[in-house]
Design a protein around this motif. Structure first.
Motif, PDB file in Angstrom:
ATOM      1  N   LEU A 118      -0.381  54.641  13.122  1.00 48.52           N
ATOM      2  CA  LEU A 118      -0.601  56.084  13.066  1.00 48.52           C
ATOM      3  C   LEU A 118       0.644  56.866  13.482  1.00 48.52           C
ATOM      4  N   ARG A 119       1.486  56.272  14.321  1.00 45.03           N
ATOM      5  CA  ARG A 119       2.737  56.935  14.692  1.00 45.03           C
ATOM      6  C   ARG A 119       3.760  56.899  13.565  1.00 45.03           C
ATOM      7  N   GLY A 120       3.532  56.070  12.560  1.00 45.29           N
ATOM      8  CA  GLY A 120       4.480  55.953  11.457  1.00 45.29           C
ATOM      9  C   GLY A 120       5.488  54.853  11.632  1.00 45.29           C
ATOM     10  N   ASP A 121       5.303  53.995  12.642  1.00 46.08           N
ATOM     11  CA  ASP A 121       6.203  52.862  12.870  1.00 46.08           C
ATOM     12  C   ASP A 121       5.716  51.649  12.077  1.00 46.08           C
ATOM     13  N   SER A 122       6.655  50.868  11.622  1.00 50.25           N
ATOM     14  CA  SER A 122       6.311  49.663  10.871  1.00 50.25           C
ATOM     15  C   SER A 122       6.125  48.498  11.838  1.00 50.25           C
ATOM     16  N   PRO A 123       4.931  47.937  11.949  1.00 47.35           N
ATOM     17  CA  PRO A 123       4.709  46.835  12.892  1.00 47.35           C
ATOM     18  C   PRO A 123       5.372  45.549  12.405  1.00 47.35           C
ATOM     19  N   GLY A 158       0.965  48.135  -1.937  1.00 46.62           N
ATOM     20  CA  GLY A 158       0.792  49.339  -1.129  1.00 46.62           C
ATOM     21  C   GLY A 158       1.980  50.226  -0.901  1.00 46.62           C
ATOM     22  N   VAL A 159       3.169  49.907  -1.449  1.00 45.02           N
ATOM     23  CA  VAL A 159       4.347  50.739  -1.227  1.00 45.02           C
ATOM     24  C   VAL A 159       4.822  51.313  -2.554  1.00 45.02           C
ATOM     25  N   ASN A 160       5.530  52.422  -2.483  1.00 46.38           N
ATOM     26  CA  ASN A 160       6.087  53.053  -3.675  1.00 46.38           C
ATOM     27  C   ASN A 160       7.487  52.488  -3.910  1.00 46.38           C
ATOM     28  N   SER A 161       7.556  51.407  -4.662  1.00 45.42           N
ATOM     29  CA  SER A 161       8.810  50.684  -4.880  1.00 45.42           C
ATOM     30  C   SER A 161       9.414  50.959  -6.248  1.00 45.42           C
ATOM     31  N   THR A 162       9.020  52.052  -6.907  1.00 47.43           N
ATOM     32  CA  THR A 162       9.495  52.309  -8.264  1.00 47.43           C
ATOM     33  C   THR A 162      11.001  52.524  -8.325  1.00 47.43           C
ATOM     34  N   SER A 163      11.614  52.988  -7.235  1.00 50.73           N
ATOM     35  CA  SER A 163      13.058  53.231  -7.223  1.00 50.73           C
ATOM     36  C   SER A 163      13.782  52.414  -6.158  1.00 50.73           C
ATOM     37  N   TYR A 223      15.881  49.320  -4.487  1.00 54.82           N
ATOM     38  CA  TYR A 223      16.868  48.345  -4.909  1.00 54.82           C
ATOM     39  C   TYR A 223      16.344  46.936  -4.649  1.00 54.82           C
ATOM     40  N   ARG A 224      16.975  45.971  -5.286  1.00 54.81           N
ATOM     41  CA  ARG A 224      16.495  44.591  -5.205  1.00 54.81           C
ATOM     42  C   ARG A 224      16.462  44.045  -3.771  1.00 54.81           C
ATOM     43  N   PRO A 225      17.517  44.229  -2.949  1.00 55.35           N
ATOM     44  CA  PRO A 225      17.440  43.686  -1.575  1.00 55.35           C
ATOM     45  C   PRO A 225      16.265  44.236  -0.769  1.00 55.35           C
ATOM     46  N   THR A 226      15.970  45.530  -0.940  1.00 63.81           N
ATOM     47  CA  THR A 226      14.834  46.108  -0.216  1.00 63.81           C
ATOM     48  C   THR A 226      13.530  45.482  -0.668  1.00 63.81           C
ATOM     49  N   CYS A 227      13.376  45.273  -1.974  1.00 57.81           N
ATOM     50  CA  CYS A 227      12.159  44.637  -2.497  1.00 57.81           C
ATOM     51  C   CYS A 227      12.019  43.211  -1.979  1.00 57.81           C
ATOM     52  N   GLY A 256       6.013  53.476   7.094  1.00 59.09           N
ATOM     53  CA  GLY A 256       7.442  53.631   7.365  1.00 59.09           C
ATOM     54  C   GLY A 256       8.339  53.225   6.224  1.00 59.09           C
ATOM     55  N   HIS A 257       7.764  52.804   5.069  1.00 57.07           N
ATOM     56  CA  HIS A 257       8.576  52.374   3.940  1.00 57.07           C
ATOM     57  C   HIS A 257       8.437  53.285   2.731  1.00 57.07           C
ATOM     58  N   SER A 258       7.720  54.402   2.841  1.00 61.06           N
ATOM     59  CA  SER A 258       7.464  55.241   1.677  1.00 61.06           C
ATOM     60  C   SER A 258       8.728  55.930   1.178  1.00 61.06           C
ATOM     61  N   ARG A 259       9.747  56.086   2.044  1.00 60.69           N
ATOM     62  CA  ARG A 259      10.969  56.771   1.626  1.00 60.69           C
ATOM     63  C   ARG A 259      12.169  55.831   1.537  1.00 60.69           C
ATOM     64  N   VAL A 260      11.932  54.551   1.710  1.00 57.11           N
ATOM     65  CA  VAL A 260      13.036  53.597   1.651  1.00 57.11           C
ATOM     66  C   VAL A 260      13.453  53.403   0.219  1.00 57.11           C
ATOM     67  N   LYS A 261      14.749  53.379  -0.083  1.00 54.13           N
ATOM     68  CA  LYS A 261      15.285  53.162  -1.429  1.00 54.13           C
ATOM     69  C   LYS A 261      16.104  51.875  -1.437  1.00 54.13           C
TER      70      LYS A 261
END
Length: 374
Positions: A237-242, A326-331, A333-337, A369-374
């Motif tokens: 709920l705090r927005g931290d990734s466990p 569950g994440v928005n990974s449309t944009s 990069y490969r290492p993040t995925c 915490g990953h919704s804005r990661v590119k």
């Protein structure tokens, strides 16, 4: 205004009627110049209705049997010529409608090929036994996605199969591609926009899922297990990734009968169905059955991905697998995925088939915490 709405409706109907009359005229011309002497076109044109009748002038039975294969080839070639001629006329005369028509035809071809592949896989599965051990993770995903696409596009295909009526379907496809068509019919820009919109809709329920889970903590007897899950919910709920270790520590808590998938309320089942982009308005029994089936598919795919290796997936496959979980990974990069999917597979492959409820909630825990990661 009512007058303006009536005027727009009349203009749309006149445009469709013009397309129908032009289609009939070109069909008659192509039939006249066709090399099929046994095919005759009878067109009855009226102001309110246009019907096309194909009549077959049969010759002797022996000649018809002898020339059956050549006649079929001629009819097929004629149909292809008719389709190509109509597409060329529509693209040159009405570019916007032609673009939608071409996009629809290409999507129908891809959808048909995917359907044939999925049916072959399902027959293979029934032959060798109804378990996931006989399928690869790509085959499981192909069958899962095919069932969803059939439910979504069946009404459009049924209408498009009616002669001339498919001309009336084109405006609806153009106005509502997100609601009426599957991803095979979308352009690349539409895929990014539509999938981003779907994710925004499901992400709005992530906090509600965690809050509903906290309300069930009073039914857990062990205080240590209750404390571990409460800390995990607060972190989310705090927005931290466990961490994966923090998620795996709550496995004993989800073994409690109150947190089994069959014990969840209808509201919780509807929220979790939204995360998987499933219909949340079904009865509770259907929601539970459908959610369990899709979670079993994802669990089986995770084991297959672990055996193959996350690094061997293509970038498009990585984005698709991350988005499904569950994440928005449309944009992305490969290492993040690769990093995110490796964390997911590490957690998922350690869970048993009886821990699907924890697997469903991991879509919320790991996506925080990953919704804005590119």
């Amino acid at each position: 205004r009512p007058e303006r709405t009536t005027f727009v409706t009349k203009m749309a109907l006149r445009c469709c009627a013009g397309l129908v009359r032009e289609h009939v005229r070109r069909s008659r011309a192509l039939f006249t110049s066709s090399h099929c002497p046994n095919v005759t076109l009878l067109a009855l044109e009226r102001r309110t209705n246009t019907t096309i009748h194909l009549t077959w002038r049969s010759t002797s039975t022996n000649k018809q049997r002898d020339s059956q294969s050549s006649t079929f080839s001629s009819v097929v070639s004629f149909y292809m010529k008719l389709s190509d001629g109509f597409r060329h006329w529509l693209v040159t005369t009405y570019p916007t409608a032609g673009k939608v028509y071409v996009q629809f035809i290409n999507g129908a071809v891809h959808s048909w090929n995917d359907g044939k592949t999925a049916m072959s896989i399902m027959r293979h599965k029934r032959t060798l036994g109804r378990n996931y051990a006989v399928l690869t993770w790509r085959e499981v995903e192909k069958c899962r996605q095919f069932k969803l696409d059939v439910l979504k596009t069946s009404p459009v295909f049924l209408l498009a199969m009616i002669p001339v009526v498919y001309l009336l379907v084109l405006p609806l496809i153009y106005l509502f591609p997100k609601q009426l068509l599957s991803a095979q019919f979308w352009s690349q820009g539409q895929k990014v926009a539509f999938f981003s919109g779907y994710h925004m809709g499901r992400a709005a329920y992530y906090s509600s899922i965690v809050q509903e889970l906290e309300r069930k903590l009073y039914r857990v007897d062990d205080n240590r297990d209750k404390t571990k899950l409460h800390e995990l919910c607060l972190c989310t709920l705090r927005g931290d990734s466990p961490s994966t270790a923090a998620i795996l520590r709550v496995r004993p808590t989800f073994m409690h009968p109150a947190l089994h998938l069959r014990s969840l309320s209808r509201a919780q089942l509807a929220f979790l169905s939204r995360v998987l982009l499933l219909n949340p308005y079904l009865p509770k029994a259907l929601l539970k059955r459908r959610l369990q089936k899709h979670l079993e598919d994802i669990h089986a795919m995770d084991h297959g991905i672990q055996m193959e290796g996350v690094g061997k997936l293509t970038t498009e496959e990585l984005r698709k697998m991350c988005y499904l979980r569950g994440v928005n990974s449309t944009s992305w990069y490969r290492p993040t995925c690769e990093e995110w999917l490796s964390r997911w597979v590490l957690v998922s492959t350690q869970l048993e088939a009886s821990e699907l409820c924890l697997l469903a909630h991991c879509m919320v825990f790991l996506s925080t915490g990953h919704s804005r990661v590119k």
